[in-house]
Design a protein around this motif. Structure first.
Motif, short mmCIF file in Angstrom:
data_model
loop_
_atom_site.label_atom_id
_atom_site.label_comp_id
_atom_site.label_asym_id
_atom_site.label_seq_id
_atom_site.Cartn_x
_atom_site.Cartn_y
_atom_site.Cartn_z
N PHE A 131 10.88 0.43 3.60
CA PHE A 131 10.23 -0.85 3.89
C PHE A 131 8.71 -0.66 3.92
CE2 PHE A 131 8.96 -4.63 6.11
CZ PHE A 131 9.94 -5.57 5.82
N SER A 132 8.26 0.37 4.65
CA SER A 132 6.84 0.65 4.74
C SER A 132 6.25 0.97 3.37
CB SER A 132 6.61 1.82 5.70
OG SER A 132 5.24 2.14 5.79
N SER A 133 6.96 1.75 2.60
CA SER A 133 6.50 2.12 1.25
C SER A 133 6.37 0.89 0.35
CB SER A 133 7.45 3.14 0.63
OG SER A 133 7.06 3.46 -0.69
N THR A 134 7.34 -0.02 0.46
CA THR A 134 7.30 -1.23 -0.36
C THR A 134 6.12 -2.11 0.03
OG1 THR A 134 9.71 -1.19 -0.64
CG2 THR A 134 8.59 -3.27 -1.10
N LEU A 135 5.81 -2.18 1.31
CA LEU A 135 4.63 -2.92 1.75
C LEU A 135 3.36 -2.32 1.14
CD1 LEU A 135 5.43 -3.51 5.53
CD2 LEU A 135 5.60 -5.17 3.67
N ASP A 136 3.30 -0.99 1.08
CA ASP A 136 2.15 -0.33 0.46
C ASP A 136 2.06 -0.68 -1.03
OD1 ASP A 136 1.58 0.86 2.89
OD2 ASP A 136 2.55 2.76 2.37
N GLU A 137 3.21 -0.74 -1.70
CA GLU A 137 3.23 -1.08 -3.12
C GLU A 137 2.76 -2.52 -3.35
OE1 GLU A 137 7.12 -0.27 -4.59
OE2 GLU A 137 7.04 1.86 -4.03
N ILE A 138 3.17 -3.43 -2.46
CA ILE A 138 2.72 -4.82 -2.57
C ILE A 138 1.21 -4.89 -2.43
CG2 ILE A 138 2.73 -7.05 -1.39
CD1 ILE A 138 5.68 -6.60 -0.75
N ALA A 139 0.67 -4.18 -1.42
CA ALA A 139 -0.78 -4.18 -1.21
C ALA A 139 -1.50 -3.60 -2.42
CB ALA A 139 -1.13 -3.39 0.05
N GLU A 140 -0.93 -2.57 -3.03
CA GLU A 140 -1.54 -1.96 -4.21
C GLU A 140 -1.54 -2.92 -5.39
OE1 GLU A 140 -3.52 1.33 -5.89
OE2 GLU A 140 -2.91 0.90 -3.83
N GLU A 141 -0.44 -3.65 -5.57
CA GLU A 141 -0.38 -4.64 -6.66
C GLU A 141 -1.46 -5.70 -6.49
OE1 GLU A 141 1.25 -4.99 -9.38
OE2 GLU A 141 2.87 -3.52 -9.29
N LEU A 142 -1.64 -6.17 -5.27
CA LEU A 142 -2.64 -7.20 -5.02
C LEU A 142 -4.06 -6.66 -5.18
CD1 LEU A 142 -1.00 -8.91 -1.92
CD2 LEU A 142 -1.27 -9.90 -4.19
N LYS A 143 -4.24 -5.37 -4.91
CA LYS A 143 -5.56 -4.76 -5.07
C LYS A 143 -5.92 -4.58 -6.54
CE LYS A 143 -8.09 -0.49 -4.06
NZ LYS A 143 -8.02 0.84 -3.39
N ASN A 144 -4.97 -4.10 -7.34
CA ASN A 144 -5.24 -3.78 -8.75
C ASN A 144 -5.17 -5.01 -9.66
OD1 ASN A 144 -5.61 -1.06 -8.13
ND2 ASN A 144 -3.42 -0.62 -8.38
N ARG A 145 -4.31 -5.98 -9.28
CA ARG A 145 -4.18 -7.24 -10.01
C ARG A 145 -3.93 -7.02 -11.52
NH1 ARG A 145 -5.89 -11.41 -6.73
NH2 ARG A 145 -6.19 -12.81 -8.51
N ARG A 146 -3.03 -6.10 -11.79
CA ARG A 146 -2.64 -5.90 -13.19
C ARG A 146 -1.79 -7.07 -13.68
NH1 ARG A 146 0.14 -0.16 -13.33
NH2 ARG A 146 1.16 -1.12 -11.54
N LYS A 147 -1.63 -7.18 -14.99
CA LYS A 147 -0.83 -8.25 -15.55
C LYS A 147 0.57 -8.24 -14.94
CE LYS A 147 0.69 -10.31 -19.90
NZ LYS A 147 0.67 -10.20 -21.39
N GLY A 148 1.00 -9.41 -14.47
CA GLY A 148 2.31 -9.52 -13.85
C GLY A 148 2.34 -9.15 -12.38
N PHE A 149 1.16 -9.00 -11.73
CA PHE A 149 1.16 -8.55 -10.34
C PHE A 149 1.83 -9.56 -9.41
CE2 PHE A 149 -2.61 -11.20 -10.22
CZ PHE A 149 -2.70 -11.65 -8.91
N ARG A 150 1.70 -10.85 -9.71
CA ARG A 150 2.34 -11.84 -8.84
C ARG A 150 3.85 -11.75 -8.94
NH1 ARG A 150 -1.04 -17.56 -8.98
NH2 ARG A 150 -2.88 -16.78 -7.89
N GLN A 151 4.35 -11.57 -10.14
CA GLN A 151 5.80 -11.41 -10.32
C GLN A 151 6.28 -10.15 -9.61
OE1 GLN A 151 7.81 -13.51 -11.50
NE2 GLN A 151 9.71 -12.39 -11.84
N SER A 152 5.47 -9.09 -9.68
CA SER A 152 5.83 -7.84 -9.02
C SER A 152 5.91 -8.03 -7.51
CB SER A 152 4.81 -6.76 -9.36
OG SER A 152 5.09 -5.56 -8.65
N VAL A 153 4.93 -8.73 -6.94
CA VAL A 153 4.93 -8.98 -5.50
C VAL A 153 6.16 -9.76 -5.09
CG1 VAL A 153 3.77 -10.26 -3.66
CG2 VAL A 153 2.43 -8.86 -5.22
#
Length: 289
Positions: A131-153
């Motif tokens: 759970f904690s790791s997935t939260l970190d991944e969500i934060a990373e997606e929002l930080k990098n804002r790569r294509k498809g980041f919203r879908q990933s979140v």
């Protein structure tokens, strides 16, 4: 002090917000508040107390709290061991999925929390790490804002909810009682929650608790941060919001059913909490469906 409505300025196409690994202090914690969004709070480290609806909980590393929309809550952190937590806020529409015939509802864990008055989950160690790791991944997606980041979140959040729903379904009833605080106060809070329109008179509540009104009022304020009148009014306003959206009853009937004897006072209190009149709130709800 009345609870306030926490404001959010979210993109309608992406109604999601995360406050990642935030170190809390006594000055940074919000007072009693509520909002329409669903909220997940995961504790990474530290110690504190959480007041959610009518229950007090200890707050420790690895704990997860599920806070349904329009639920009064407040967090307290320990000065010596400050809380570090991640809070996730999202609108139900963000994770809603097409029906696939298996009866799965992505908000089941929140519905269970509201129904059972149990807003804290003790996560298995392995699940907690994931759970904690997935939260970190969500934060990373929002930080990098790569294509498809919203879908990933959204996919990450849907995966977290799936795991939580399975965990809640498998949990035994014996793990539900995690409350802290005097039993008489828990009983009083539960009575107010069950029927805020008819409950909440200080002398009556104190008599049932077999304590003096002064002691009841002082303890209530100390543990909830609110006096009895403000707390009851907040619960009445939450009930009024539910009735405005769920019934066709006129505003006056709803106000009286929720315990407000003065219609002008009800209008003022409702607008103070929501930022709009009862009729505007009802209209907004009908447009969103």
């Amino acid at each position: 002090m009345k609870p306030f409505r926490k404001p959010f300025a979210l993109d309608p196409l992406f109604p999601f917000e995360i406050v990642h690994r935030d170190r809390k202090s006594s000055t940074s914690e919000l007072p009693d508040h509520l909002h329409d969004l669903f909220e997940l709070v995961y504790v990474h480290e530290g110690y504190g107390t959480f007041f959610i609806d009518n229950t007090f909980y200890e707050k420790r590393q690895g704990d997860l709290f599920l806070i349904p929309g329009n639920t009064i809550h407040r967090s307290f952190t320990d000065i010596e061991q400050p809380i570090v937590s991640t809070a996730v806020f999202f609108a139900p529409a963000f994770v809603r999925m097409d029906e696939l015939g298996d009866g799965y509802v992505p908000f089941e864990c929140f519905e269970s929390a509201r129904k059972n008055k149990q807003f804290k989950l003790d996560l298995p160690e392995t699940f907690g790490r994931q759970f904690s790791s997935t939260l970190d991944e969500i934060a990373e997606e929002l930080k990098n804002r790569r294509k498809g980041f919203r879908q990933s979140v959204r996919l990450h959040l849907q995966s977290l909810l799936l795991g939580l729903n399975r965990l809640v379904s498998a949990a035994s009833d014996g793990n539900r009682d995690k409350s802290a605080g005097p039993k008489w106060l828990m009983d009083a809070l539960r009575e107010i929650d069950d029927n805020p329109g008819q409950s909440g008179w200080l002398n009556s509540l104190a008599a049932k608790a077999c304590v003096s009104p002064h002691h009841f009022s002082r303890t209530f304020k100390k543990l909830t941060g609110m006096n009895v009148t403000d707390y009851v009014n907040a619960k009445r306003l939450v009930r009024a919001k539910e009735l405005l959206r769920a019934t066709d009853d006129n505003v006056e009937s709803i106000a009286f059913a929720c315990g407000f004897q003065s219609l002008p006072y009800f209008y003022r209190a409702f607008k103070s909490l929501t930022g709009m009149s009862p009729r505007a709130y009802r209209t907004e709800g009908s447009r969103s469906h």
